[in-house]
Design a protein around this motif. Structure first.
Motif, PDB file in Angstrom:
ATOM      1  N   PRO A 148       0.824  -1.217   0.000  1.00  0.00           N
ATOM      2  CA  PRO A 148       0.000   0.000   0.000  1.00  0.00           C
ATOM      3  C   PRO A 148       0.850   1.257   0.000  1.00  0.00           C
ATOM      4  O   PRO A 148       1.974   1.277   0.512  1.00  0.00           O
ATOM      5  CB  PRO A 148      -0.809  -0.125   1.301  1.00  0.00           C
ATOM      6  N   SER A 153      -3.772   2.570   5.242  1.00  0.00           N
ATOM      7  CA  SER A 153      -3.556   1.126   5.131  1.00  0.00           C
ATOM      8  C   SER A 153      -2.437   0.663   6.051  1.00  0.00           C
ATOM      9  O   SER A 153      -2.540  -0.387   6.702  1.00  0.00           O
ATOM     10  CB  SER A 153      -3.242   0.751   3.680  1.00  0.00           C
ATOM     11  N   TRP A 154      -1.369   1.434   6.146  1.00  0.00           N
ATOM     12  CA  TRP A 154      -0.265   1.052   7.019  1.00  0.00           C
ATOM     13  C   TRP A 154      -0.648   1.167   8.488  1.00  0.00           C
ATOM     14  O   TRP A 154      -0.175   0.405   9.329  1.00  0.00           O
ATOM     15  CB  TRP A 154       0.978   1.887   6.712  1.00  0.00           C
ATOM     16  N   THR A 156      -3.674   0.546   9.566  1.00  0.00           N
ATOM     17  CA  THR A 156      -4.446  -0.681   9.763  1.00  0.00           C
ATOM     18  C   THR A 156      -3.515  -1.865   9.961  1.00  0.00           C
ATOM     19  O   THR A 156      -3.729  -2.705  10.853  1.00  0.00           O
ATOM     20  CB  THR A 156      -5.369  -0.939   8.554  1.00  0.00           C
ATOM     21  N   SER A 232      -7.134  -6.966   3.901  1.00  0.00           N
ATOM     22  CA  SER A 232      -7.689  -5.626   3.681  1.00  0.00           C
ATOM     23  C   SER A 232      -6.600  -4.607   3.389  1.00  0.00           C
ATOM     24  O   SER A 232      -6.851  -3.595   2.732  1.00  0.00           O
ATOM     25  CB  SER A 232      -8.489  -5.186   4.916  1.00  0.00           C
ATOM     26  N   VAL A 233      -5.382  -4.871   3.862  1.00  0.00           N
ATOM     27  CA  VAL A 233      -4.271  -3.947   3.651  1.00  0.00           C
ATOM     28  C   VAL A 233      -3.652  -4.138   2.267  1.00  0.00           C
ATOM     29  O   VAL A 233      -3.360  -3.164   1.562  1.00  0.00           O
ATOM     30  CB  VAL A 233      -3.197  -4.145   4.743  1.00  0.00           C
ATOM     31  N   ASP A 237     -10.219  -3.325  -2.569  1.00  0.00           N
ATOM     32  CA  ASP A 237     -11.557  -3.493  -1.998  1.00  0.00           C
ATOM     33  C   ASP A 237     -12.458  -4.359  -2.873  1.00  0.00           C
ATOM     34  O   ASP A 237     -13.484  -4.870  -2.392  1.00  0.00           O
ATOM     35  CB  ASP A 237     -12.216  -2.122  -1.798  1.00  0.00           C
TER      36      ASP A 237
END
Length: 280
Positions: A148, A153-154, A156, A232-233, A237
């Motif tokens: 990412p 994202s990071w 998360t 998810s990272v 989606d």
């Protein structure tokens, strides 16, 4: 007539600081871990070998997404790598410490017992981070796993990593009391580790292909949520259609992982033993 000099009261020695001692023990634990070459090789190679095998068997891209099956496995396997470095490592390591009398001797020293666990947690944090680096390098180098580029994202990734390490480490400490000896520890602890990988969406793609009872059992444990969090990272989606709920469920994921951190601590307090039955 002589006068007696007043007695000078000696200050009582202060008890050792549990955190400082724990950090020192963490350094010792790391040195001991990396000196055991067979344990190092097994811990770091098992997730990598499984990833390469799965990617070789299931290499077809997911229809209309541009995502290859190998990339899904690469993201999910990070969770298994963390569980291997925490749950398996602590479960077998503490069982060994109990069997050879290390825990019994520690209780006879001024070392705060809390420091022993702080040292273990610090050790698995470092080893888990190194395991993740290795898996990301393999995923990126061999399977073109997309890293990412956004901060969200990071972030998360960071909280899934921290909560996952703590939850699995506490479960490893708790399960260390189940084996009756160090010899049986590996077999006892590897059984749930391997089983959970199948029903948590690590070795099965997609997880929605599993039967409902298996999904429900896997959803009870942290490995399923860790694997989903890392997907998810590192996945777009558009891949949420493969998840059971059709979404990443980040809020629910955070609550369940945090609950396992609390529940794991309770399990440790209820089940942990400092010595085995043979030591009296």
């Amino acid at each position: 007539m002589t006068t007696q000099a007043p007695r000078v009261r000696q200050a009582r020695p202060q008890p050792p600081n549990p955190i400082k001692v724990g950090v020192a023990r963490g350094s010792i634990e790391l040195k001991q871990f990396f000196r055991e070459r067979d344990a190092v090789v097994f811990t770091f190679s098992l997730p990598v070998v499984l990833l390469v095998l799965l990617a070789g068997i299931f290499s077809d891209p997911v229809e209309k997404t541009g995502v290859e099956a190998s990339q899904i496995f690469a993201a999910s396997m990070i969770a298994a790598g963390i569980m291997s470095a925490t749950f398996v490592s602590l479960g077998t390591g503490i069982a060994q410490d109990r069997d050879d009398g290390t825990l019994k001797r520690l209780r006879g020293t001024p070392t705060p017992m809390t420091s022993y666990f702080i040292g273990k947690i610090l050790m698995v944090l470092v080893v888990s981070f190194a395991e993740v680096v290795v898996l990301l390098a393999v995923g990126k180098g061999l399977f073109d796993l997309k890293l990412p580029t956004d901060v969200t994202s990071w972030l998360t990734f960071a909280w899934v990593f921290v909560l996952g390490v703590i939850a699995c480490a506490l479960l490893g400490i708790a399960i260390s009391s189940v084996p009756r000896s160090a010899k049986s520890a590996s077999a006892v602890i590897m059984l749930p580790f391997i089983g959970l990988q199948f029903i948590s969406g690590v070795l099965t793609n997609p997880i929605s292909a599993l039967s409902s009872p298996l999904v429900e059992i896997g959803s009870v444990f942290p490995l399923k949520w860790m694997a989903q969090g890392f997907r998810s990272v590192f996945l777009p989606d558009s891949m949420t259609f493969q998840e059971v709920a059709g979404s990443w469920e980040l809020g629910r994921m955070a609550l369940i992982l945090a609950a396992w951190c609390v529940g794991g601590l309770v399990l440790c307090l209820l089940t942990f033993r400092w010595k085995n039955g043979r030591q009296g």
